[in-house]
Design an enzyme around this catalytic site. Structure first.
Site, PDB file in Angstrom:
ATOM      1  N   PHE A  35       0.832  -1.198   0.000  1.00  0.00           N
ATOM      2  CA  PHE A  35       0.000   0.000   0.000  1.00  0.00           C
ATOM      3  C   PHE A  35       0.874   1.257   0.000  1.00  0.00           C
ATOM      4  O   PHE A  35       0.624   2.202  -0.756  1.00  0.00           O
ATOM      5  CB  PHE A  35      -0.925  -0.006   1.217  1.00  0.00           C
ATOM      6  CG  PHE A  35      -1.843   1.191   1.308  1.00  0.00           C
ATOM      7  CD1 PHE A  35      -2.985   1.260   0.532  1.00  0.00           C
ATOM      8  CD2 PHE A  35      -1.550   2.242   2.160  1.00  0.00           C
ATOM      9  CE1 PHE A  35      -3.827   2.361   0.599  1.00  0.00           C
ATOM     10  CE2 PHE A  35      -2.382   3.337   2.242  1.00  0.00           C
ATOM     11  CZ  PHE A  35      -3.525   3.396   1.457  1.00  0.00           C
ATOM     12  N   TYR A  37       3.974   1.474  -0.990  1.00  0.00           N
ATOM     13  CA  TYR A  37       4.672   1.528  -2.277  1.00  0.00           C
ATOM     14  C   TYR A  37       3.750   2.090  -3.361  1.00  0.00           C
ATOM     15  O   TYR A  37       4.148   2.971  -4.141  1.00  0.00           O
ATOM     16  CB  TYR A  37       5.146   0.130  -2.660  1.00  0.00           C
ATOM     17  CG  TYR A  37       5.716   0.045  -4.061  1.00  0.00           C
ATOM     18  CD1 TYR A  37       7.040   0.405  -4.315  1.00  0.00           C
ATOM     19  CD2 TYR A  37       4.936  -0.385  -5.126  1.00  0.00           C
ATOM     20  CE1 TYR A  37       7.568   0.330  -5.601  1.00  0.00           C
ATOM     21  CE2 TYR A  37       5.451  -0.457  -6.410  1.00  0.00           C
ATOM     22  CZ  TYR A  37       6.764  -0.104  -6.640  1.00  0.00           C
ATOM     23  OH  TYR A  37       7.272  -0.163  -7.913  1.00  0.00           O
ATOM     24  N   ASP A  38       2.517   1.594  -3.421  1.00  0.00           N
ATOM     25  CA  ASP A  38       1.568   2.081  -4.425  1.00  0.00           C
ATOM     26  C   ASP A  38       1.279   3.568  -4.230  1.00  0.00           C
ATOM     27  O   ASP A  38       1.090   4.307  -5.204  1.00  0.00           O
ATOM     28  CB  ASP A  38       0.261   1.284  -4.347  1.00  0.00           C
ATOM     29  CG  ASP A  38       0.427  -0.145  -4.842  1.00  0.00           C
ATOM     30  OD1 ASP A  38       1.371  -0.402  -5.609  1.00  0.00           O
ATOM     31  OD2 ASP A  38      -0.384  -1.006  -4.448  1.00  0.00           O
ATOM     32  N   LEU A  87      -0.492  -4.975 -14.616  1.00  0.00           N
ATOM     33  CA  LEU A  87      -1.828  -4.390 -14.600  1.00  0.00           C
ATOM     34  C   LEU A  87      -1.819  -3.009 -13.965  1.00  0.00           C
ATOM     35  O   LEU A  87      -1.112  -2.765 -12.985  1.00  0.00           O
ATOM     36  CB  LEU A  87      -2.795  -5.278 -13.813  1.00  0.00           C
ATOM     37  CG  LEU A  87      -3.065  -6.683 -14.352  1.00  0.00           C
ATOM     38  CD1 LEU A  87      -4.014  -7.418 -13.400  1.00  0.00           C
ATOM     39  CD2 LEU A  87      -3.652  -6.633 -15.736  1.00  0.00           C
ATOM     40  N   GLU A 117     -11.719 -12.238 -10.420  1.00  0.00           N
ATOM     41  CA  GLU A 117     -11.036 -13.327  -9.734  1.00  0.00           C
ATOM     42  C   GLU A 117     -10.076 -12.758  -8.698  1.00  0.00           C
ATOM     43  O   GLU A 117      -9.680 -11.584  -8.778  1.00  0.00           O
ATOM     44  CB  GLU A 117     -10.254 -14.181 -10.736  1.00  0.00           C
ATOM     45  CG  GLU A 117      -9.171 -13.421 -11.473  1.00  0.00           C
ATOM     46  CD  GLU A 117      -8.633 -14.164 -12.686  1.00  0.00           C
ATOM     47  OE1 GLU A 117      -7.404 -14.191 -12.854  1.00  0.00           O
ATOM     48  OE2 GLU A 117      -9.441 -14.712 -13.467  1.00  0.00           O
ATOM     49  N   LYS A 119      -6.776 -11.674  -6.781  1.00  0.00           N
ATOM     50  CA  LYS A 119      -5.396 -11.331  -7.154  1.00  0.00           C
ATOM     51  C   LYS A 119      -4.478 -12.016  -6.137  1.00  0.00           C
ATOM     52  O   LYS A 119      -4.393 -11.607  -4.990  1.00  0.00           O
ATOM     53  CB  LYS A 119      -5.190  -9.822  -7.138  1.00  0.00           C
ATOM     54  CG  LYS A 119      -3.800  -9.389  -7.602  1.00  0.00           C
ATOM     55  CD  LYS A 119      -3.688  -7.869  -7.623  1.00  0.00           C
ATOM     56  CE  LYS A 119      -2.301  -7.439  -8.102  1.00  0.00           C
ATOM     57  NZ  LYS A 119      -1.234  -7.888  -7.181  1.00  0.00           N
ATOM     58  N   ASP A 121      -1.303 -13.102  -4.114  1.00  0.00           N
ATOM     59  CA  ASP A 121      -0.106 -12.370  -3.705  1.00  0.00           C
ATOM     60  C   ASP A 121       1.101 -13.294  -3.815  1.00  0.00           C
ATOM     61  O   ASP A 121       1.527 -13.926  -2.852  1.00  0.00           O
ATOM     62  CB  ASP A 121      -0.270 -11.880  -2.267  1.00  0.00           C
ATOM     63  CG  ASP A 121       0.747 -10.804  -1.909  1.00  0.00           C
ATOM     64  OD1 ASP A 121       1.412 -10.290  -2.825  1.00  0.00           O
ATOM     65  OD2 ASP A 121       0.873 -10.486  -0.713  1.00  0.00           O
ATOM     66  N   GLU A 177       0.711 -17.561 -11.157  1.00  0.00           N
ATOM     67  CA  GLU A 177       1.339 -17.026  -9.952  1.00  0.00           C
ATOM     68  C   GLU A 177       1.813 -18.183  -9.081  1.00  0.00           C
ATOM     69  O   GLU A 177       1.076 -19.152  -8.851  1.00  0.00           O
ATOM     70  CB  GLU A 177       0.318 -16.190  -9.167  1.00  0.00           C
ATOM     71  CG  GLU A 177       0.933 -15.129  -8.310  1.00  0.00           C
ATOM     72  CD  GLU A 177       1.176 -13.832  -9.071  1.00  0.00           C
ATOM     73  OE1 GLU A 177       1.747 -12.910  -8.477  1.00  0.00           O
ATOM     74  OE2 GLU A 177       0.797 -13.750 -10.256  1.00  0.00           O
ATOM     75  N   TYR A 229      -3.848 -18.618 -14.867  1.00  0.00           N
ATOM     76  CA  TYR A 229      -5.010 -17.818 -15.254  1.00  0.00           C
ATOM     77  C   TYR A 229      -4.814 -17.032 -16.546  1.00  0.00           C
ATOM     78  O   TYR A 229      -5.768 -16.535 -17.130  1.00  0.00           O
ATOM     79  CB  TYR A 229      -5.363 -16.828 -14.140  1.00  0.00           C
ATOM     80  CG  TYR A 229      -4.175 -16.054 -13.619  1.00  0.00           C
ATOM     81  CD1 TYR A 229      -3.602 -15.023 -14.361  1.00  0.00           C
ATOM     82  CD2 TYR A 229      -3.612 -16.364 -12.388  1.00  0.00           C
ATOM     83  CE1 TYR A 229      -2.501 -14.328 -13.901  1.00  0.00           C
ATOM     84  CE2 TYR A 229      -2.506 -15.671 -11.909  1.00  0.00           C
ATOM     85  CZ  TYR A 229      -1.964 -14.658 -12.670  1.00  0.00           C
ATOM     86  OH  TYR A 229      -0.857 -13.972 -12.211  1.00  0.00           O
ATOM     87  N   LYS A 293     -11.309  -8.463 -15.795  1.00  0.00           N
ATOM     88  CA  LYS A 293     -10.896  -8.573 -17.196  1.00  0.00           C
ATOM     89  C   LYS A 293     -12.122  -8.613 -18.097  1.00  0.00           C
ATOM     90  O   LYS A 293     -13.149  -9.214 -17.732  1.00  0.00           O
ATOM     91  CB  LYS A 293     -10.093  -9.860 -17.431  1.00  0.00           C
ATOM     92  CG  LYS A 293      -8.853 -10.027 -16.592  1.00  0.00           C
ATOM     93  CD  LYS A 293      -8.242 -11.413 -16.829  1.00  0.00           C
ATOM     94  CE  LYS A 293      -7.077 -11.684 -15.906  1.00  0.00           C
ATOM     95  NZ  LYS A 293      -6.575 -13.073 -16.034  1.00  0.00           N
ATOM     96  N   LYS A 329      -7.236  -3.236  -5.756  1.00  0.00           N
ATOM     97  CA  LYS A 329      -6.528  -3.730  -4.583  1.00  0.00           C
ATOM     98  C   LYS A 329      -7.271  -3.354  -3.305  1.00  0.00           C
ATOM     99  O   LYS A 329      -7.788  -2.246  -3.173  1.00  0.00           O
ATOM    100  CB  LYS A 329      -5.098  -3.185  -4.562  1.00  0.00           C
ATOM    101  CG  LYS A 329      -4.295  -3.601  -5.797  1.00  0.00           C
ATOM    102  CD  LYS A 329      -2.837  -3.235  -5.706  1.00  0.00           C
ATOM    103  CE  LYS A 329      -2.087  -4.183  -4.814  1.00  0.00           C
ATOM    104  NZ  LYS A 329      -0.620  -3.954  -4.872  1.00  0.00           N
ATOM    105  N   CYS A 423      21.162 -11.827  27.366  1.00  0.00           N
ATOM    106  CA  CYS A 423      19.863 -12.485  27.508  1.00  0.00           C
ATOM    107  C   CYS A 423      19.106 -11.853  28.668  1.00  0.00           C
ATOM    108  O   CYS A 423      19.649 -11.735  29.777  1.00  0.00           O
ATOM    109  CB  CYS A 423      20.068 -13.979  27.766  1.00  0.00           C
ATOM    110  SG  CYS A 423      18.544 -14.863  28.177  1.00  0.00           S
ATOM    111  N   CYS A 426      18.825 -14.891  31.668  1.00  0.00           N
ATOM    112  CA  CYS A 426      19.982 -15.404  32.412  1.00  0.00           C
ATOM    113  C   CYS A 426      21.171 -14.460  32.394  1.00  0.00           C
ATOM    114  O   CYS A 426      22.207 -14.750  33.013  1.00  0.00           O
ATOM    115  CB  CYS A 426      20.392 -16.769  31.875  1.00  0.00           C
ATOM    116  SG  CYS A 426      21.086 -16.725  30.195  1.00  0.00           S
ATOM    117  N   CYS A 441      20.849 -16.196  22.833  1.00  0.00           N
ATOM    118  CA  CYS A 441      21.427 -16.562  24.123  1.00  0.00           C
ATOM    119  C   CYS A 441      22.143 -17.899  23.938  1.00  0.00           C
ATOM    120  O   CYS A 441      21.507 -18.900  23.600  1.00  0.00           O
ATOM    121  CB  CYS A 441      20.333 -16.705  25.177  1.00  0.00           C
ATOM    122  SG  CYS A 441      20.935 -17.419  26.734  1.00  0.00           S
ATOM    123  N   CYS A 446      19.960 -21.821  30.025  1.00  0.00           N
ATOM    124  CA  CYS A 446      19.127 -20.647  30.268  1.00  0.00           C
ATOM    125  C   CYS A 446      17.732 -21.100  30.691  1.00  0.00           C
ATOM    126  O   CYS A 446      17.096 -21.922  30.009  1.00  0.00           O
ATOM    127  CB  CYS A 446      19.028 -19.809  28.995  1.00  0.00           C
ATOM    128  SG  CYS A 446      17.827 -18.463  29.106  1.00  0.00           S
TER     129      CYS A 446
END
Length: 681
Positions: A35, A37-38, A87, A117, A119, A121, A177, A229, A293, A329, A423, A426, A441, A446
């Site tokens: 999100f 990035y877009d 796309l 359909e 999308k 990831d 994909e 697809y 589509k 999206k 740690c 300990c 650790c 521990c």
């Protein structure tokens, strides 16, 4: 904004987007969400439209004019016969309606047929079948050429290497994909934890990183999956629409997308997307939107691609995007909250994992109180501090994670978080190997590592000792009744009576629960030992192969590598674990206190080696009970359907696995038929 300011901002945005493209496509280690990035890319595209001269003056080619490039070193590069495009996408229903309006204007009709359909990831790939046989698999790359990953793609269990039915083209490029299921992602992260390594952030990045491994055995061990697809070149053409193409993919025995719908008009498109948004979390894999589509291939050809001249000639193929398709999206599930504290979780292998303790916030159907911060470098990069207002998101719809700090809301006087160099339990100085990000650790004694090892050994997925949960382990440790795993089997009723008022009842029950597990299944004991890289499935394979702890302890690397799905990393991890004197002493001590693991039953003649896949909810049997019955009869339960699957056992709400079984002609059983088969055997 002045032209000079616009030019400066455009140059800065181009540098940022190029940086994130490198991390996302080539390294599969993004620093920001899709999100975010877009949003960056949309701002850049908007400024380039408003200030074209400033965009030209900014110099280097804009990332808005090309798709991301996933090509990496070590792979042969192959040119696509037909470019793999990307796309246009939107988060706005208004822009989706504008997409429809442009098509209406171009085609002269409001009554357009679309497909909708999920999308997926994952990572885009193109498969070439020649005369019905899989000959090559190539990543999208820069759209014009990609990396040849044929050897790795051939390890995908659910992908047929031969098309199952006519008509079979002389040559076809089938696009799709590659992804990891949520279940497999969790399994791999469990192995990461067992190895003391950092968990992977989300399934998409892990799938992309896996496909680009040079070791095909490692790729096979991670159980990638694929859904198909799209189409590139097809000679001769065999279908005329998206719907027809999906039906043909199914007849060929290839995996296709679920929740696919054919609709007419934009109102029906929007309704289908809303319906998909409600149902998508029930899918076995991550989705981040819907793809719309035009259904008719002739209409697709008529409207063509962006970046194509009027005479039909294309500019650089990597600049093309289809006018006939759009990705809608879904906005990420995010919530704002505040970091109350940052704590360090010590794993049973010693990994020190930072966790943000949050003010409770409702997110994606659950109340989130904690979120992973992954490691010290991640905290420093995001500059997460105690008291910060933060945005929390379910990464890959699975793990709550802090994705952004709202610096403008940071309280006065806050200080950067200092990751501990010891740690927290300990106080042993922490260590970190070369080229590693995880601090550990190193103290084998521990208290927290001991606690975690005991909890794991007694847990449901291991020995499943009734009554010995986390609270009981804590009680026994605090009162000095146990200090190690073998001590569990040394417990007596009189040791427990002083610990609770109703001592006799619970003490008797706990001792009975422990006694009942002295002959636990061998695979449960192997899983409980906590061998790096070995989860439940691998433990079952080891139990079937070696049939005893001494037999496994003496296994050679060559013997381990002969097990289906075992790569060099897993084989080496098993050998190293048993080579450690402390671990051999643990095994000897368990045998000395009376643990007698039960090897798997000899495989019956009828079901020996038969592969089953379970899907949906059975009327009376749980998934674990059905698995146990099948394995007791000599069968093996797998997570994915392929031509090698002998039976699919389907209950209510069975999904894509049932559909795939039917497409491949795999026999489908209900619960009664399964029990009849097992009984007859």
């Amino acid at each position: 904004m002045s032209p000079a300011e616009a030019q400066k901002r455009i140059a800065a945005l181009r540098a940022q987007v190029a940086h994130h493209d490198e991390l996302y496509y080539r390294k599969a280690t993004p620093e920001i969400t899709d999100f975010d990035y877009d949003t960056l890319k949309a701002e850049l595209a908007g400024l380039e439209r408003l200030f074209p001269e400033a965009a030209t003056a900014a110099g280097a080619e804009s990332p808005t004019a090309r798709i991301g490039d996933d090509r990496t070193e070590g792979f042969v590069r192959v040119k696509h016969r037909l470019a793999m495009t990307t796309l246009d996408n939107t988060y706005d229903e208004g822009e989706l309606r504008e997409f429809h309006a442009r098509l209406v204007k171009a085609l002269g009709s409001e009554d357009l047929a679309y497909t909708v359909e999920p999308k997926i990831d994952g990572l885009a790939v193109s498969l070439t079948y020649e005369k019905g046989r899989l000959t090559r698999a190539v990543t999208r790359g820069d759209g014009e050429e990609g990396d040849d990953v044929t050897a790795n793609v051939r390890t995908i269990r659910g992908l047929p290497h031969t098309l199952a039915a006519a008509p079979v083209p002389e040559l076809i490029e089938i696009r799709g994909e590659i992804y990891l299921s949520v279940e497999e992602f969790r399994r791999i992260n469990q192995l990461q934890e067992e190895a003391g390594e950092a968990a992977y952030a989300n399934p998409r990045n892990l799938a992309a990183g896996t496909l680009k491994q040079l070791d095909a055995k490692l790729v096979a061990s991670r159980k990638l999956e694929i859904v198909l697809y799209g189409m590139g070149v097809c000679e001769p053409e065999v279908v005329t629409s998206q719907t027809g193409y999906r039906d043909q993919l199914k007849r060929w025995g290839l995996p296709v997308v679920e929740l696919f719908s054919e609709v007419r008009g934009i109102e029906a498109v929007c309704a289908a997307i809303r319906d998909l948004d409600e149902k998508r979390r029930a899918l076995a894999y991550g989705t981040d939107g819907a793809v719309v589509k035009l259904n008719d291939f002739a209409l697709q050809k008529k409207v063509g691609f962006r970046g194509m001249a009027a005479d039909g000639r294309a500019e650089a193929a990597r600049k093309l995007s289809p006018r006939w398709a759009c990705a809608f999206k879904f906005a990420p599930d995010r919530a704002e909250t505040r970091v109350r504290d940052i704590t360090i979780q010590v794993g049973r292998t010693g990994a020190l994992t930072p966790v943000a303790e949050l003010e409770p916030v409702f997110l994606a159907g659950t109340t989130v109180k904690r979120a992973t911060l992954h490691n010290a470098e991640e905290i420093a990069r995001k500059d997460v501090r105690v008291g910060d207002a933060v945005l929390v998101e379910k990464a890959g719809e699975i793990i709550p994670a802090v994705v952004a700090v709202l610096v403008e809301k940071r309280p006065a006087g806050s200080a950067p978080y200092a990751f501990p160099r010891a740690c927290p339990v300990c106080q042993t100085p922490a260590t970190r190997g070369e080229e590693e990000v995880v601090w550990r650790c190193p103290n084998p004694n521990c208290p927290e590592k001991v606690r975690r090892r005991i909890e794991h050994f007694a847990s449901k997925g291991c020995l499943d000792i009734d009554g010995l949960g986390e609270e009981m382990v804590d009680l026994l440790l605090r009162n000095g009744r146990i200090a190690s795993i073998p001590d569990i089997f040394r417990l007596k009723v009189e040791d427990l009576l002083p610990l609770k008022k109703s001592g006799e009842v619970w003490a008797g029950n706990l001792i009975a629960g422990i006694a009942a597990r002295r002959q636990a299944d061998l695979w449960r004991v192997i899983n409980g030992l906590g061998i790096p890289q070995v989860g439940a499935a691998a433990a079952k394979d080891l139990a079937r192969t070696f049939r005893s702890l001494p037999g496994l302890a003496g296994a050679t690397e060559a013997e381990l590598l002969r097990i289906d799905g075992f790569g060099e990393k897993t084989a080496l991890a098993v050998r190293r674990w048993f080579a450690d004197p402390a671990n051999r002493a643990l095994v000897d001590e368990l045998q000395a206190v009376g643990l007698e693991p039960t090897p798997p039953a000899a495989a019956s003649s009828a079901l020996a080696g038969k592969a089953f896949v379970l899907t949906g909810t059975l009327p009376t049997l749980s998934r674990e009970e059905a698995t146990a019955k099948i394995e007791a009869a000599g069968g093996k339960v797998s997570g994915s359907v392929s031509k090698k699957t002998h039976y699919v056992v389907a209950g209510e709400e069975a999904g894509s696995k049932l559909e795939k079984a039917r497409a491949l002609g795999v026999p489908v059983l209900d619960e009664k038929a399964l029990l009849d088969l097992l009984g007859a055997d």
